[in-house]
Design a protein around this motif. Structure first.
Motif, PDB file in Angstrom:
ATOM      1  N   SER A 760     -13.692  -4.307 -12.691  1.00  0.00           N
ATOM      2  CA  SER A 760     -13.406  -3.134 -11.858  1.00  0.00           C
ATOM      3  C   SER A 760     -12.022  -3.170 -11.228  1.00  0.00           C
ATOM      4  O   SER A 760     -11.498  -2.135 -10.820  1.00  0.00           O
ATOM      5  CB  SER A 760     -14.462  -2.997 -10.755  1.00  0.00           C
ATOM      6  OG  SER A 760     -14.461  -4.164  -9.947  1.00  0.00           O
ATOM      7  N   VAL A 761     -11.412  -4.327 -11.140  1.00  0.00           N
ATOM      8  CA  VAL A 761     -10.069  -4.400 -10.568  1.00  0.00           C
ATOM      9  C   VAL A 761      -9.002  -4.580 -11.641  1.00  0.00           C
ATOM     10  O   VAL A 761      -7.813  -4.628 -11.329  1.00  0.00           O
ATOM     11  CB  VAL A 761      -9.960  -5.543  -9.534  1.00  0.00           C
ATOM     12  CG1 VAL A 761     -10.875  -5.280  -8.348  1.00  0.00           C
ATOM     13  CG2 VAL A 761     -10.273  -6.883 -10.171  1.00  0.00           C
ATOM     14  N   SER A 767      -8.929  -9.127  -6.271  1.00  0.00           N
ATOM     15  CA  SER A 767      -8.942  -8.422  -4.990  1.00  0.00           C
ATOM     16  C   SER A 767      -9.037  -9.462  -3.873  1.00  0.00           C
ATOM     17  O   SER A 767      -9.934 -10.304  -3.874  1.00  0.00           O
ATOM     18  CB  SER A 767     -10.134  -7.473  -4.908  1.00  0.00           C
ATOM     19  OG  SER A 767     -10.267  -6.959  -3.603  1.00  0.00           O
ATOM     20  N   THR A 790      -0.893   0.439  10.031  1.00  0.00           N
ATOM     21  CA  THR A 790      -1.517   0.254   8.721  1.00  0.00           C
ATOM     22  C   THR A 790      -0.507   0.446   7.607  1.00  0.00           C
ATOM     23  O   THR A 790      -0.457  -0.330   6.640  1.00  0.00           O
ATOM     24  CB  THR A 790      -2.683   1.231   8.539  1.00  0.00           C
ATOM     25  OG1 THR A 790      -3.678   0.961   9.541  1.00  0.00           O
ATOM     26  CG2 THR A 790      -3.294   1.118   7.167  1.00  0.00           C
ATOM     27  N   GLN A 791       0.319   1.457   7.732  1.00  0.00           N
ATOM     28  CA  GLN A 791       1.329   1.713   6.721  1.00  0.00           C
ATOM     29  C   GLN A 791       2.338   0.561   6.643  1.00  0.00           C
ATOM     30  O   GLN A 791       2.787   0.185   5.554  1.00  0.00           O
ATOM     31  CB  GLN A 791       2.059   3.039   7.030  1.00  0.00           C
ATOM     32  CG  GLN A 791       1.166   4.266   6.940  1.00  0.00           C
ATOM     33  CD  GLN A 791       0.532   4.399   5.563  1.00  0.00           C
ATOM     34  OE1 GLN A 791       1.159   4.127   4.530  1.00  0.00           O
ATOM     35  NE2 GLN A 791      -0.741   4.826   5.547  1.00  0.00           N
ATOM     36  N   VAL A 794       0.553  -2.327   4.757  1.00  0.00           N
ATOM     37  CA  VAL A 794       0.449  -2.054   3.322  1.00  0.00           C
ATOM     38  C   VAL A 794       1.817  -2.161   2.661  1.00  0.00           C
ATOM     39  O   VAL A 794       1.962  -2.748   1.572  1.00  0.00           O
ATOM     40  CB  VAL A 794      -0.167  -0.657   3.089  1.00  0.00           C
ATOM     41  CG1 VAL A 794      -0.098  -0.284   1.612  1.00  0.00           C
ATOM     42  CG2 VAL A 794      -1.599  -0.615   3.582  1.00  0.00           C
ATOM     43  N   VAL A 804      -1.511  -3.617  -4.006  1.00  0.00           N
ATOM     44  CA  VAL A 804      -1.820  -2.245  -3.586  1.00  0.00           C
ATOM     45  C   VAL A 804      -3.211  -2.230  -2.989  1.00  0.00           C
ATOM     46  O   VAL A 804      -4.067  -3.078  -3.301  1.00  0.00           O
ATOM     47  CB  VAL A 804      -1.735  -1.273  -4.775  1.00  0.00           C
ATOM     48  CG1 VAL A 804      -0.309  -1.208  -5.303  1.00  0.00           C
ATOM     49  CG2 VAL A 804      -2.691  -1.669  -5.881  1.00  0.00           C
ATOM     50  N   LEU A 805      -3.443  -1.262  -2.097  1.00  0.00           N
ATOM     51  CA  LEU A 805      -4.771  -1.146  -1.498  1.00  0.00           C
ATOM     52  C   LEU A 805      -5.815  -0.858  -2.568  1.00  0.00           C
ATOM     53  O   LEU A 805      -5.594  -0.060  -3.483  1.00  0.00           O
ATOM     54  CB  LEU A 805      -4.797  -0.028  -0.460  1.00  0.00           C
ATOM     55  CG  LEU A 805      -4.351  -0.377   0.961  1.00  0.00           C
ATOM     56  CD1 LEU A 805      -4.374   0.871   1.824  1.00  0.00           C
ATOM     57  CD2 LEU A 805      -5.239  -1.462   1.555  1.00  0.00           C
ATOM     58  N   ARG A 806      -6.919  -1.570  -2.443  1.00  0.00           N
ATOM     59  CA  ARG A 806      -8.013  -1.350  -3.395  1.00  0.00           C
ATOM     60  C   ARG A 806      -8.718  -0.049  -3.025  1.00  0.00           C
ATOM     61  O   ARG A 806      -9.075   0.190  -1.870  1.00  0.00           O
ATOM     62  CB  ARG A 806      -8.982  -2.527  -3.328  1.00  0.00           C
ATOM     63  CG  ARG A 806     -10.144  -2.420  -4.308  1.00  0.00           C
ATOM     64  CD  ARG A 806     -11.028  -3.642  -4.199  1.00  0.00           C
ATOM     65  NE  ARG A 806     -12.203  -3.540  -5.029  1.00  0.00           N
ATOM     66  CZ  ARG A 806     -13.186  -4.421  -5.068  1.00  0.00           C
ATOM     67  NH1 ARG A 806     -13.123  -5.495  -4.269  1.00  0.00           N
ATOM     68  NH2 ARG A 806     -14.223  -4.266  -5.864  1.00  0.00           N
ATOM     69  N   SER A 807      -8.900   0.782  -4.048  1.00  0.00           N
ATOM     70  CA  SER A 807      -9.533   2.087  -3.792  1.00  0.00           C
ATOM     71  C   SER A 807     -11.049   1.956  -3.881  1.00  0.00           C
ATOM     72  O   SER A 807     -11.581   1.031  -4.485  1.00  0.00           O
ATOM     73  CB  SER A 807      -9.027   3.117  -4.805  1.00  0.00           C
ATOM     74  OG  SER A 807      -9.274   2.662  -6.120  1.00  0.00           O
TER      75      SER A 807
END
Length: 807
Positions: A760-761, A767, A790-791, A794, A804-807
């Motif tokens: 999945s990643v 992750s 937060t920005q 990241v 990158v942030l995991r969706s």
């Protein structure tokens, strides 16, 4: 070193008693370890057999009536063949302990006849090995008197503990010299030996050595026509008292000279010597059957005395069986030689031979007494065995050149604090045999030949101090310093103590292991260089200085496991060695954990799982221990970096390197490589670490030691979770560092709580989930503030890791 009181007084004219002599010996540095006042012999008395009748129930026993001088005769059952009426011997009453048979007597009943004591043999009193019959004394021996006093068995035995730097006191004469110098009597001097000499010694000697220091001198003399029977009673008693077994007159004379004068002597049966003698190095693999009936395989490092048939003696250590003297010896060669102390020590250790001769030669025998020692021995041999002495053959000896030491008298006060006058210092040194020349505050002192340990002025101060009296040094408090609570210990000492306390607080036990390890273990942990090999190891398997603390700790843990204690956590803070220069020694804090000995506690999983214990130790236990040491030493933990991997003795995928900046390596931690454990013959779950204490930078000096006021934020701590998808090769520590650096005022902590890999990643991705602690200090943060932070987090992670942030 053992000697009897009467033997000492043969060299020392004094009225001092046993207690005073023992006290003075300890005061002058010759510590008395034990005193045997021979009280065990006091119960034995001289008694006369009044009658001797045949035992009614035993053919070989007799019933004696014995007059002990204290009343009516007592009845004794005896089986000695020489028991008879009129015999005078040594009697032991009931309640007496008999040392030769290790029995305390009681009234006995032997074949129906009571026995109220026993008549003793020499072996039962440990006088000799004779047990052919009971002691038979002259008819005029005083009945009722102490047998020990009559036979001179009540002579107290003194044992002193000698330090290796005092070869002069390996002789009773040397001990007497020290006592006389301290004022306890006068040293007796014997007249020079005098005897007739006839002819030359026909056996010639050659020194065939590449290094003359191996044998600086050799004296040899032939004595013809000796009668080698038992030595006289007085000599046997003295040798027995100090633990030696009398053999025959010639051998006993050599043993007597060894202890009386500190001059080891060897005797050869001249009839067994073929041709001339040569002092040389042994050939590789050459063997000799020594006097202890053991065959020794020699190397060229060992110096031997050989004739045309082969080796006759291991020089300075032990003679050979082939040329030994026995009751058939008629002509004897007497040897008095000098040997190199270091070579004797190495050879003796390599061969595993410990003798009284080696003990003295490896400390340094008096070179000037080589020839006089031969003369004194010859005199004793002629006196006890008869014969005719030939002229001595002396080879190689160049004479003694005394060391001259420049000695300022003021050094005594400076080094010891004692107020000793110049005259007293001069007198003390002169009494000890030193020659003082010059006047004023600075003199020249010539060192006597029997004191090879004296090299400089500090040694002379020591001589003055111990004879003047160490007990004369008055206790005094340390001088106060100008500042209050000033720093006394060095930073390295302080950090070493802090490291020990930190590891002990984590449930680890301190171990002290050898600084010497086998060569194969040293090579296994990055050492084994020729520069770190020991020239004179205490054991063959302890040949190299250790490059790491881990081999000793791992093998110690295995020894515990072999005895049933598998869950152990050990640490050591000590030195390791990278080279033979001063900067090659490092101060290291190291430790290992085995089995389930984690911080949470050892034991079975079902009994300790609630506390987090019961699991095998792993790389993270070692990491926590290592970081605890660094934190205890006061380093800022925010500057610590951890990189994957470590030295080759660690598991490549389960180890790490701790750094401060890109260059300063503070240590390593991890689980151990299976091949490392196999090579050490160690098994089980194991992890360990080493932290280098000395390269840690000094903390910045603070203006005051007062701690600042505690400042706590009045605003609520907030925790936010993030999950980043990164390449598998990206270390979690890099993500933690990037997140923490996004805003150092607000972000107070970052922890990894999950790592996930799966389809999945994406392929080649993972992750990493982190928890970020946010602590407002000035105001409550709004949603907009949190969104901006937060920005930042990241963006920082993406910049430094590509995540990158995991969706």
């Amino acid at each position: 070193m053992k000697f009897t009181l009467s033997w000492l007084k043969e060299h020392l004219e004094t009225d001092a008693g046993l207690d005073e002599i023992c006290t003075r010996l300890t005061e002058i540095g010759l510590e008395v370890e034990d005193v045997d006042d021979k009280a065990a012999f006091k119960p034995f008395v001289i008694a006369r057999v009044v009658s001797a009748e045949k035992h009614p129930q035993a053919d070989r026993l007799k019933v004696l009536m014995v007059d002990t001088g204290s009343g009516a005769p007592v009845q004794v059952v005896c089986g000695a063949p020489n028991a008879r009426a009129g015999l005078v011997g040594a009697f032991a009453a009931p309640g007496t302990y008999v040392p030769g048979i290790d029995v305390t007597l009681a009234v006995g009943n032997i074949r129906g006849v009571e026995s109220h004591g026993m008549m003793c043999s020499e072996r039962e009193l440990q006088i000799s090995d004779s047990h052919d019959g009971i002691i038979d004394l002259p008819d005029d021996a005083p009945v009722g008197r102490s047998y020990a006093a009559y036979a001179h068995l009540d002579d107290p035995l003194i044992e002193i503990n000698l330090t290796p730097n005092r070869p002069d006191c390996t002789s009773i004469h040397g001990i007497a010299r020290d006592l006389a110098a301290s004022g306890l009597g006068t040293l007796k001097t014997r007249p020079a030996p005098s005897f007739a000499v006839e002819g030359e010694t026909p056996v010639k000697l050659t020194l065939d050595l590449d290094d003359p220091k191996l044998c600086p001198g050799f004296a040899l003399r032939l004595v013809r026509g000796v009668r080698n029977g038992p030595s006289p009673r007085w000599m046997q008693q003295r040798l027995i008292a100090i633990g030696l077994r009398p053999i025959n007159a010639l051998v006993d004379v050599t043993n007597y000279m060894t202890f009386d004068q500190g001059r080891p002597i060897h005797v050869f049966d001249a009839a067994k010597i073929n041709g001339n003698l040569t002092v040389r190095r042994a050939a590789e693999g050459e063997t000799v059957l020594a006097l202890d009936q053991r065959e020794y395989k020699l190397s060229p490092n060992t110096v031997v005395i050989a004739d045309e048939n082969g080796i006759e003696s291991i020089g300075g250590i032990m003679g050979g069986e082939h040329s030994g003297c026995d009751e058939n010896t008629v002509d004897v060669l007497i040897e008095s030689a000098l040997w190199d102390p270091m070579n004797i020590a190495k050879s003796g250790r390599a061969l595993g031979i410990i003798t009284d001769a080696r003990y003295r030669f490896e400390r340094g025998a008096d070179p000037e007494y080589m020839v006089p020692g031969l003369e004194r021995t010859t005199e004793l041999v002629l006196e006890l065995c008869g014969g005719t002495a030939a002229r001595a053959e002396v080879v190689g000896y160049q004479g003694y050149e005394p060391k001259i030491v420049d000695f300022p008298y003021s050094e005594v006060k400076r080094l010891t604090g004692l107020d000793v006058s110049n005259e007293e210092s001069n007198t003390i040194l002169t009494r000890l045999g030193f020659t003082v020349s010059g006047s004023g505050e600075r003199v020249s002192v010539a060192v006597p030949s029997w004191r090879p340990d004296v090299d400089g002025k500090a040694d002379l101060v020591e001589e003055v101090m111990r004879i003047h009296g160490v007990d004369n040094i008055k206790p005094a408090p340390l001088e106060s310093h100008a500042t209050v609570n000033g720093k006394i210990l060095t930073t390295l000492q302080i950090r070493s103590r802090l490291a020990k306390r930190a590891l002990a607080a984590r449930g680890m036990l301190e171990a002290v292991t050898w600084s010497f390890i086998p060569e194969d273990q040293a090579k296994l942990f990055g050492g084994g260089s020729p520069a770190l090999k020991l020239a004179n190891p205490i054991a063959a398997e302890m040949s190299d200085m250790r490059p790491s603390l881990l081999p000793g700790l791992l093998t110690a843990a295995q020894r515990n496991a072999d005895k049933g204690y598998g869950d152990v956590a050990l640490f050591e803070v000590s030195g390791t060695y990278e080279n033979d220069r001063p900067d090659g020694q490092r101060r290291v804090a190291g430790g290992i954990r085995r089995g389930t000995a984690s911080l949470a506690g050892a034991g079975r999983a079902w009994s300790n799982a609630a506390k987090g214990g019961g699991k095998p130790v792993d790389v993270f236990d070692a990491k926590a221990d290592a970081l605890a040491v660094i934190e205890a030493c006061g380093l800022p933990m925010g500057n610590i970096q951890i990189e994957q991997g470590g030295p080759e003795w660690y598991h490549p995928g389960r180890s790490g390197t701790i750094k401060m900046g890109p260059k300063v390596v503070l240590g390593y931690f991890g689980e151990f490589h299976p091949l490392t454990l196999e090579s050490l013959d160690v098994s089980g779950a194991l992890c360990g670490f080493e932290v280098y204490v000395d390269p840690m930078p000094e903390a910045k000096r603070k203006a005051t030691r007062t701690k600042p006021a505690l400042e706590l934020s009045p605003f609520q701590l907030v925790r936010r979770d993030f999950a980043f998808v990164v390449d598998k090769t990206v270390e979690a520590g890099a993500i933690v560092k990037a997140a923490a650096g996004a805003d150092r005022k607000l972000v107070t902590g970052v922890n990894v709580f999950d790592i996930f890999e799966g389809a999945s990643v994406g392929d080649g991705k993972k992750s990493v989930a982190i928890e970020v602690q946010i602590q407002p200090a000035e105001r409550t943060l709004t949603d907009e503030d949190f969104e901006a932070l937060t920005q930042k987090i990241v963006a920082s992670v993406m910049k430094f890791t590509g995540g990158v942030l995991r969706s």
